[in-house]
Design a protein around this motif. Sequence first.
Motif, PDB file in Angstrom:
ATOM      1  N   MET A 177       0.821  -1.193   0.000  1.00  0.00           N
ATOM      2  CA  MET A 177       0.000   0.000   0.000  1.00  0.00           C
ATOM      3  C   MET A 177       0.864   1.255   0.000  1.00  0.00           C
ATOM      4  SD  MET A 177      -2.961   0.852   2.692  1.00  0.00           S
ATOM      5  CE  MET A 177      -3.979   2.254   2.579  1.00  0.00           C
ATOM      6  N   PHE A 178       1.866   1.333   0.865  1.00  0.00           N
ATOM      7  CA  PHE A 178       2.718   2.515   0.922  1.00  0.00           C
ATOM      8  C   PHE A 178       3.935   2.290   0.051  1.00  0.00           C
ATOM      9  CE2 PHE A 178       0.554   2.747   5.119  1.00  0.00           C
ATOM     10  CZ  PHE A 178      -0.166   3.900   4.848  1.00  0.00           C
ATOM     11  N   GLU A 179       4.209   3.241  -0.808  1.00  0.00           N
ATOM     12  CA  GLU A 179       5.290   3.122  -1.771  1.00  0.00           C
ATOM     13  C   GLU A 179       6.648   3.484  -1.190  1.00  0.00           C
ATOM     14  OE1 GLU A 179       5.169   1.999  -4.950  1.00  0.00           O
ATOM     15  OE2 GLU A 179       3.098   1.458  -4.601  1.00  0.00           O
ATOM     16  N   PHE A 180       6.702   4.473  -0.312  1.00  0.00           N
ATOM     17  CA  PHE A 180       7.976   4.805   0.316  1.00  0.00           C
ATOM     18  C   PHE A 180       7.732   5.325   1.717  1.00  0.00           C
ATOM     19  CE2 PHE A 180       7.032   8.767  -2.002  1.00  0.00           C
ATOM     20  CZ  PHE A 180       7.176   9.712  -1.012  1.00  0.00           C
ATOM     21  N   GLU A 181       8.738   5.181   2.544  1.00  0.00           N
ATOM     22  CA  GLU A 181       8.646   5.559   3.949  1.00  0.00           C
ATOM     23  C   GLU A 181       8.667   7.070   4.137  1.00  0.00           C
ATOM     24  OE1 GLU A 181       8.550   4.027   7.956  1.00  0.00           O
ATOM     25  OE2 GLU A 181       8.651   2.876   6.136  1.00  0.00           O
ATOM     26  N   GLN A 182       9.670   7.745   3.527  1.00  0.00           N
ATOM     27  CA  GLN A 182       9.783   9.179   3.743  1.00  0.00           C
ATOM     28  C   GLN A 182      10.647   9.823   2.661  1.00  0.00           C
ATOM     29  OE1 GLN A 182      12.105  10.932   7.140  1.00  0.00           O
ATOM     30  NE2 GLN A 182      10.077  11.531   7.803  1.00  0.00           N
ATOM     31  N   MET A 183      10.289  11.044   2.290  1.00  0.00           N
ATOM     32  CA  MET A 183      11.091  11.864   1.399  1.00  0.00           C
ATOM     33  C   MET A 183      11.319  13.185   2.122  1.00  0.00           C
ATOM     34  SD  MET A 183      10.261  13.474  -2.361  1.00  0.00           S
ATOM     35  CE  MET A 183       8.861  14.386  -1.779  1.00  0.00           C
ATOM     36  N   ALA A 184      12.568  13.570   2.279  1.00  0.00           N
ATOM     37  CA  ALA A 184      12.885  14.820   2.972  1.00  0.00           C
ATOM     38  C   ALA A 184      13.593  15.770   2.018  1.00  0.00           C
ATOM     39  CB  ALA A 184      13.760  14.547   4.185  1.00  0.00           C
ATOM     40  N   LEU A 185      13.254  17.036   2.123  1.00  0.00           N
ATOM     41  CA  LEU A 185      13.891  18.085   1.343  1.00  0.00           C
ATOM     42  C   LEU A 185      14.507  19.096   2.292  1.00  0.00           C
ATOM     43  CD1 LEU A 185      11.048  18.807  -1.255  1.00  0.00           C
ATOM     44  CD2 LEU A 185      13.026  17.310  -1.550  1.00  0.00           C
ATOM     45  N   GLY A 186      15.682  19.589   1.957  1.00  0.00           N
ATOM     46  CA  GLY A 186      16.322  20.617   2.758  1.00  0.00           C
ATOM     47  C   GLY A 186      15.689  21.976   2.528  1.00  0.00           C
ATOM     48  N   ILE A 187      15.763  22.814   3.538  1.00  0.00           N
ATOM     49  CA  ILE A 187      15.289  24.196   3.445  1.00  0.00           C
ATOM     50  C   ILE A 187      16.521  25.086   3.550  1.00  0.00           C
ATOM     51  CG2 ILE A 187      13.858  26.002   4.474  1.00  0.00           C
ATOM     52  CD1 ILE A 187      12.147  23.726   5.707  1.00  0.00           C
ATOM     53  N   GLU A 188      16.718  25.925   2.531  1.00  0.00           N
ATOM     54  CA  GLU A 188      17.860  26.836   2.507  1.00  0.00           C
ATOM     55  C   GLU A 188      17.401  28.276   2.689  1.00  0.00           C
ATOM     56  OE1 GLU A 188      19.462  26.170  -1.403  1.00  0.00           O
ATOM     57  OE2 GLU A 188      20.897  24.708  -0.626  1.00  0.00           O
ATOM     58  N   THR A 189      18.329  29.125   3.100  1.00  0.00           N
ATOM     59  CA  THR A 189      18.051  30.561   3.138  1.00  0.00           C
ATOM     60  C   THR A 189      17.810  31.031   1.709  1.00  0.00           C
ATOM     61  OG1 THR A 189      20.411  31.026   3.008  1.00  0.00           O
ATOM     62  CG2 THR A 189      19.407  31.011   5.224  1.00  0.00           C
ATOM     63  N   LEU A 190      17.205  32.197   1.558  1.00  0.00           N
ATOM     64  CA  LEU A 190      16.867  32.706   0.234  1.00  0.00           C
ATOM     65  C   LEU A 190      18.086  32.886  -0.660  1.00  0.00           C
ATOM     66  CD1 LEU A 190      14.061  35.264   1.113  1.00  0.00           C
ATOM     67  CD2 LEU A 190      13.817  33.019   0.059  1.00  0.00           C
ATOM     68  N   ASP A 191      19.233  33.188  -0.071  1.00  0.00           N
ATOM     69  CA  ASP A 191      20.443  33.338  -0.883  1.00  0.00           C
ATOM     70  C   ASP A 191      21.109  31.996  -1.181  1.00  0.00           C
ATOM     71  OD1 ASP A 191      21.652  32.632   1.516  1.00  0.00           O
ATOM     72  OD2 ASP A 191      22.600  34.583   1.841  1.00  0.00           O
ATOM     73  N   GLY A 192      20.543  30.910  -0.639  1.00  0.00           N
ATOM     74  CA  GLY A 192      21.058  29.574  -0.910  1.00  0.00           C
ATOM     75  C   GLY A 192      22.377  29.255  -0.244  1.00  0.00           C
ATOM     76  N   GLN A 193      22.763  30.056   0.724  1.00  0.00           N
ATOM     77  CA  GLN A 193      24.066  29.903   1.357  1.00  0.00           C
ATOM     78  C   GLN A 193      24.058  29.015   2.599  1.00  0.00           C
ATOM     79  OE1 GLN A 193      27.019  31.233   0.078  1.00  0.00           O
ATOM     80  NE2 GLN A 193      25.653  31.564  -1.657  1.00  0.00           N
ATOM     81  N   LYS A 194      22.853  28.734   3.132  1.00  0.00           N
ATOM     82  CA  LYS A 194      22.824  28.014   4.402  1.00  0.00           C
ATOM     83  C   LYS A 194      21.611  27.082   4.473  1.00  0.00           C
ATOM     84  CE  LYS A 194      23.247  28.869   9.322  1.00  0.00           C
ATOM     85  NZ  LYS A 194      23.324  29.866  10.373  1.00  0.00           N
ATOM     86  N   LEU A 195      21.860  25.841   4.885  1.00  0.00           N
ATOM     87  CA  LEU A 195      20.791  24.885   5.149  1.00  0.00           C
ATOM     88  C   LEU A 195      20.246  25.173   6.544  1.00  0.00           C
ATOM     89  CD1 LEU A 195      19.316  22.311   4.120  1.00  0.00           C
ATOM     90  CD2 LEU A 195      21.025  21.003   5.386  1.00  0.00           C
ATOM     91  N   ILE A 196      18.950  25.465   6.636  1.00  0.00           N
ATOM     92  CA  ILE A 196      18.378  25.868   7.929  1.00  0.00           C
ATOM     93  C   ILE A 196      17.314  24.908   8.450  1.00  0.00           C
ATOM     94  CG2 ILE A 196      18.891  28.306   7.607  1.00  0.00           C
ATOM     95  CD1 ILE A 196      15.877  28.658   6.872  1.00  0.00           C
ATOM     96  N   GLY A 197      16.951  23.904   7.667  1.00  0.00           N
ATOM     97  CA  GLY A 197      15.927  22.978   8.134  1.00  0.00           C
ATOM     98  C   GLY A 197      15.570  21.954   7.083  1.00  0.00           C
ATOM     99  N   TYR A 198      14.444  21.304   7.306  1.00  0.00           N
ATOM    100  CA  TYR A 198      13.963  20.305   6.349  1.00  0.00           C
ATOM    101  C   TYR A 198      12.455  20.159   6.451  1.00  0.00           C
ATOM    102  CZ  TYR A 198      13.351  16.959  10.163  1.00  0.00           C
ATOM    103  OH  TYR A 198      12.934  16.336  11.305  1.00  0.00           O
ATOM    104  N   VAL A 199      11.879  19.571   5.424  1.00  0.00           N
ATOM    105  CA  VAL A 199      10.463  19.231   5.383  1.00  0.00           C
ATOM    106  C   VAL A 199      10.391  17.799   4.871  1.00  0.00           C
ATOM    107  CG1 VAL A 199      10.168  20.246   3.073  1.00  0.00           C
ATOM    108  CG2 VAL A 199       8.180  19.941   4.535  1.00  0.00           C
ATOM    109  N   ALA A 200       9.502  16.984   5.443  1.00  0.00           N
ATOM    110  CA  ALA A 200       9.450  15.571   5.071  1.00  0.00           C
ATOM    111  C   ALA A 200       8.023  15.116   4.792  1.00  0.00           C
ATOM    112  CB  ALA A 200      10.058  14.713   6.174  1.00  0.00           C
ATOM    113  N   LEU A 201       7.887  14.373   3.723  1.00  0.00           N
ATOM    114  CA  LEU A 201       6.630  13.779   3.307  1.00  0.00           C
ATOM    115  C   LEU A 201       6.787  12.272   3.440  1.00  0.00           C
ATOM    116  CD1 LEU A 201       3.964  14.767   1.871  1.00  0.00           C
ATOM    117  CD2 LEU A 201       5.086  14.125  -0.268  1.00  0.00           C
ATOM    118  N   GLY A 202       5.782  11.605   3.954  1.00  0.00           N
ATOM    119  CA  GLY A 202       5.890  10.165   4.113  1.00  0.00           C
ATOM    120  C   GLY A 202       4.552   9.470   4.012  1.00  0.00           C
ATOM    121  N   GLU A 203       4.574   8.177   4.324  1.00  0.00           N
ATOM    122  CA  GLU A 203       3.368   7.347   4.289  1.00  0.00           C
ATOM    123  C   GLU A 203       2.562   7.607   3.019  1.00  0.00           C
ATOM    124  OE1 GLU A 203       1.224   7.864   7.935  1.00  0.00           O
ATOM    125  OE2 GLU A 203       2.874   7.114   9.136  1.00  0.00           O
TER     126      GLU A 203
END
Length: 123
Positions: A1-27
């Motif tokens: 039923m579930f195709e993948f456990e989780q997909m996470a994407l990084g969140i960068e500052t607007l200038d793209g210079q710093k990774l500040i977080g993440y967002v994850a989609l799953g189930e």
Amino acid sequence: MFEFEQMALGIETLDGQKLIGYVALGETDFVHGEATLQSVAIGERDHWGGGYGRDAVRVICRYAFEEMGLHRVMLWVVADNVAAVQAYRKVGFVEEGRRREAFRTGGKRYDYLMMGLLSSELR
């Protein structure tokens, strides 16, 4: 039923210079066309309230609908987390249910809200 456990994407500052977080989609359930937004995290307080989390939620939901062909994204959020609830509403999520006193921290119980977003509702 579930195709993948989780997909996470990084969140960068607007200038793209710093990774500040993440967002994850799953189930993700491709049969019924839905997934769960599992996490949104912005690490440093300097970046809280700047719209990064809201924008990241919008991006991952757009990806879920347009690239993955899903119909619905849902999430659970602590009802007292007013900032998060407002951010989700700005993206287009609506309250679909409530789990009363389902979360406990610091000796106090809190409700969880279940919120959902259909592909036609993304703002």
